[in-house]
Design an enzyme around this catalytic site. Structure first.
Site, PDB file in Angstrom:
ATOM      1  N   ASP A   1      15.623 -12.045  10.082  1.00 17.97           N
ATOM      2  CA  ASP A   1      14.295 -11.423  10.096  1.00 17.97           C
ATOM      3  C   ASP A   1      14.381  -9.897  10.232  1.00 17.97           C
ATOM      4  OD1 ASP A   1      11.582 -11.358  10.040  1.00 17.97           O
ATOM      5  OD2 ASP A   1      11.284 -12.119  12.070  1.00 17.97           O
TER       6      ASP A   1
ATOM      7  N   ASN B   1      13.815  -7.638   7.530  1.00 14.20           N
ATOM      8  CA  ASN B   1      14.165  -6.907   6.301  1.00 14.20           C
ATOM      9  C   ASN B   1      13.019  -6.012   5.828  1.00 14.20           C
ATOM     10  OD1 ASN B   1      16.485  -8.434   6.327  1.00 14.20           O
ATOM     11  ND2 ASN B   1      15.691  -9.958   4.919  1.00 14.20           N
TER      12      ASN B   1
ATOM     13  N   ASN C   1       7.429 -18.965   2.059  1.00 21.10           N
ATOM     14  CA  ASN C   1       7.714 -17.648   1.472  1.00 21.10           C
ATOM     15  C   ASN C   1       7.240 -17.498   0.014  1.00 21.10           C
ATOM     16  OD1 ASN C   1      10.801 -17.071   3.317  1.00 21.10           O
ATOM     17  ND2 ASN C   1       8.733 -16.387   3.761  1.00 21.10           N
TER      18      ASN C   1
ATOM     19  N   ARG D   1       4.502 -14.901  -0.823  1.00 17.68           N
ATOM     20  CA  ARG D   1       4.755 -13.448  -0.882  1.00 17.68           C
ATOM     21  C   ARG D   1       4.504 -12.930  -2.303  1.00 17.68           C
ATOM     22  NH1 ARG D   1       9.127 -11.658   3.555  1.00 17.68           N
ATOM     23  NH2 ARG D   1       8.279 -12.954   5.202  1.00 17.68           N
TER      24      ARG D   1
ATOM     25  N   ARG E   1      17.836 -14.883  16.530  1.00 15.30           N
ATOM     26  CA  ARG E   1      16.721 -14.303  15.782  1.00 15.30           C
ATOM     27  C   ARG E   1      16.682 -12.809  16.033  1.00 15.30           C
ATOM     28  NH1 ARG E   1      10.895 -16.496  14.049  1.00 15.30           N
ATOM     29  NH2 ARG E   1      10.468 -14.797  12.638  1.00 15.30           N
TER      30      ARG E   1
ATOM     31  N   ARG F   1      10.070 -16.491  18.204  1.00 17.23           N
ATOM     32  CA  ARG F   1       9.533 -17.807  17.822  1.00 17.23           C
ATOM     33  C   ARG F   1      10.518 -18.482  16.879  1.00 17.23           C
ATOM     34  NH1 ARG F   1       6.037 -13.975  15.751  1.00 17.23           N
ATOM     35  NH2 ARG F   1       6.512 -13.491  13.578  1.00 17.23           N
TER      36      ARG F   1
HETATM   37  C1  FPP Z   1      12.502 -12.332   6.734  1.00 16.23           C
HETATM   38  O1  FPP Z   1      12.284 -10.948   6.893  1.00 16.23           O
HETATM   39  C2  FPP Z   1      13.469 -12.524   5.670  1.00 16.23           C
HETATM   40  C3  FPP Z   1      13.267 -13.266   4.558  1.00 16.23           C
HETATM   41  C4  FPP Z   1      11.993 -13.970   4.277  1.00 16.23           C
HETATM   42  C5  FPP Z   1      14.307 -13.373   3.517  1.00 16.23           C
HETATM   43  C6  FPP Z   1      15.736 -13.357   4.008  1.00 16.23           C
HETATM   44  C7  FPP Z   1      16.610 -13.274   2.828  1.00 16.23           C
HETATM   45  C8  FPP Z   1      17.676 -12.430   2.724  1.00 16.23           C
HETATM   46  C9  FPP Z   1      18.199 -11.578   3.798  1.00 16.23           C
HETATM   47  C10 FPP Z   1      18.434 -12.396   1.448  1.00 16.23           C
HETATM   48  C11 FPP Z   1      19.241 -13.611   1.426  1.00 16.23           C
HETATM   49  C12 FPP Z   1      20.132 -13.712   0.318  1.00 16.23           C
HETATM   50  C13 FPP Z   1      21.325 -14.286   0.476  1.00 16.23           C
HETATM   51  C14 FPP Z   1      22.162 -14.512  -0.699  1.00 16.23           C
HETATM   52  C15 FPP Z   1      21.836 -14.681   1.807  1.00 16.23           C
HETATM   53  P1  FPP Z   1      10.869 -10.336   6.520  1.00 16.23           P
HETATM   54  O2  FPP Z   1      10.858 -10.011   5.079  1.00 16.23           O
HETATM   55  O3  FPP Z   1       9.777 -11.281   6.925  1.00 16.23           O
HETATM   56  O4  FPP Z   1      10.874  -9.043   7.381  1.00 16.23           O
HETATM   57  P2  FPP Z   1       9.649  -8.412   8.191  1.00 16.23           P
HETATM   58  O5  FPP Z   1       9.253  -9.431   9.232  1.00 16.23           O
HETATM   59  O6  FPP Z   1      10.223  -7.186   8.777  1.00 16.23           O
HETATM   60  O7  FPP Z   1       8.566  -8.146   7.193  1.00 16.23           O
END
Ligand code: FPP
Length: 247
Positions: free
Chosen positions: A25, A27, A73, A76, A195, A201
């Site tokens: 989480d 990203n 997801n 999105r 996490r 959560r």
């Molecule tokens: C949650 O962070 C992350 C995701 C929904 C996607 C996670 C996927 C990756 C890291 C890429 C995976 C690819 C491979 C090949 C392993 P968020 O986007 O909800 O972040 P935020 O809460 O800060 O908005």
């Protein structure tokens, strides 16, 4: 730099959990802080996956499982979903090319039915290679289109069908029968679930399997998560007193 390419390091003098799972989480926030599109955060997050999965293998963690895409997801924006699907393509190709040589089984867990055919083909290919590596290989699992409740619902449906066929009686259904119908049937439950990003959560991740898992929460955003953060999580885990309901 390939998946699992680093040379194995000497294992540190400490026990490591057999199965570590991560909710990757933060990203989006990582990207926002830099004025970048959310996809940029996922791209770096995927690199973090590569680094941390490799590190886990090197220090002797047998199972490493990440939440890469939830059943929710799909809601999105399409450009973000497409960017994530492209990352799965890229890393699955890389895995198919390197996993045999590195001895790491890469598996994908989840309801794969809505995925594009080329990704399904890559998953089939990596699955086949993983099968040849045998049950003792280190395993890195990507949960894609995964939802804990969805997984339990599917297990209930499968068991209901067995009851309908007469192959099992309702009163004979055990917890083990339920586990056996989950995507994780071939692996032990997670010992440690991490996490990052400050959220506290479970978000529908490994609901059944997490019954006795230790949770570790850290404010570090996943794209910033380093091997030192994994060390900290493992050290914290090693200080916990796991009683599994006993005293
Ligand atoms: C949650 O962070 C992350 C995701 C929904 C996607 C996670 C996927 C990756 C890291 C890429 C995976 C690819 C491979 C090949 C392993 P968020 O986007 O909800 O972040 P935020 O809460 O800060 O908005």
């Amino acid at each position: 730099m390939g998946l699992f390419k680093k040379k194995p390091k000497a294992e540190k003098d400490r026990p490591v959990p057999r199965h570590i799972a991560v909710i990757m989480d933060g990203n989006g926030r990582w990207a926002k802080k830099r004025g970048l599109p959310r996809q940029a955060g996922h791209k770096v997050g995927a690199e973090t996956f590569r680094t941390i999965a490799t590190y886990c293998k090197d220090i002797g963690v047998q199972y490493f499982t990440v939440y890469a895409f939830s059943t929710e997801n799909w809601k999105r924006p399409p450009e973000e979903v497409d960017a994530l699907l492209d990352l799965f393509r890229k890393y699955l190709k890389e895995a198919a090319e390197t996993m045999f040589e590195r001895g790491v089984a890469v598996r994908v867990l989840g309801d794969l039915s809505p995925l594009p055919p080329d990704i399904l083909e890559l998953i089939r290919e990596t699955g086949e290679i993983a099968d040849t590596l045998g049950p003792d290989a280190a395993t890195a699992s990507l949960c894609i289109n995964y939802g804990g409740r969805d997984e339990i619902k599917n297990a209930v449906r499968a068991l209901a069908k067995e009851v309908e066929k007469g192959s099992i009686r309702p009163e004979d259904i055990t917890e083990g029968d339920i586990s056996r119908h989950l995507y994780t049937a071939h692996m032990p439950d997670p010992d440690l679930i991490i996490r990052p990003s400050g959220e506290i959560r479970t978000s529908n991740f490994l609901l059944w399997q997490s019954a006795y898992a230790e949770y570790y929460f850290t404010p570090v955003l996943w794209p910033d998560f380093k091997t030192a953060d994994m060390d900290e999580a493992i050290d914290a885990f090693n200080k916990r007193n796991r009683r599994f309901g006993g005293v």
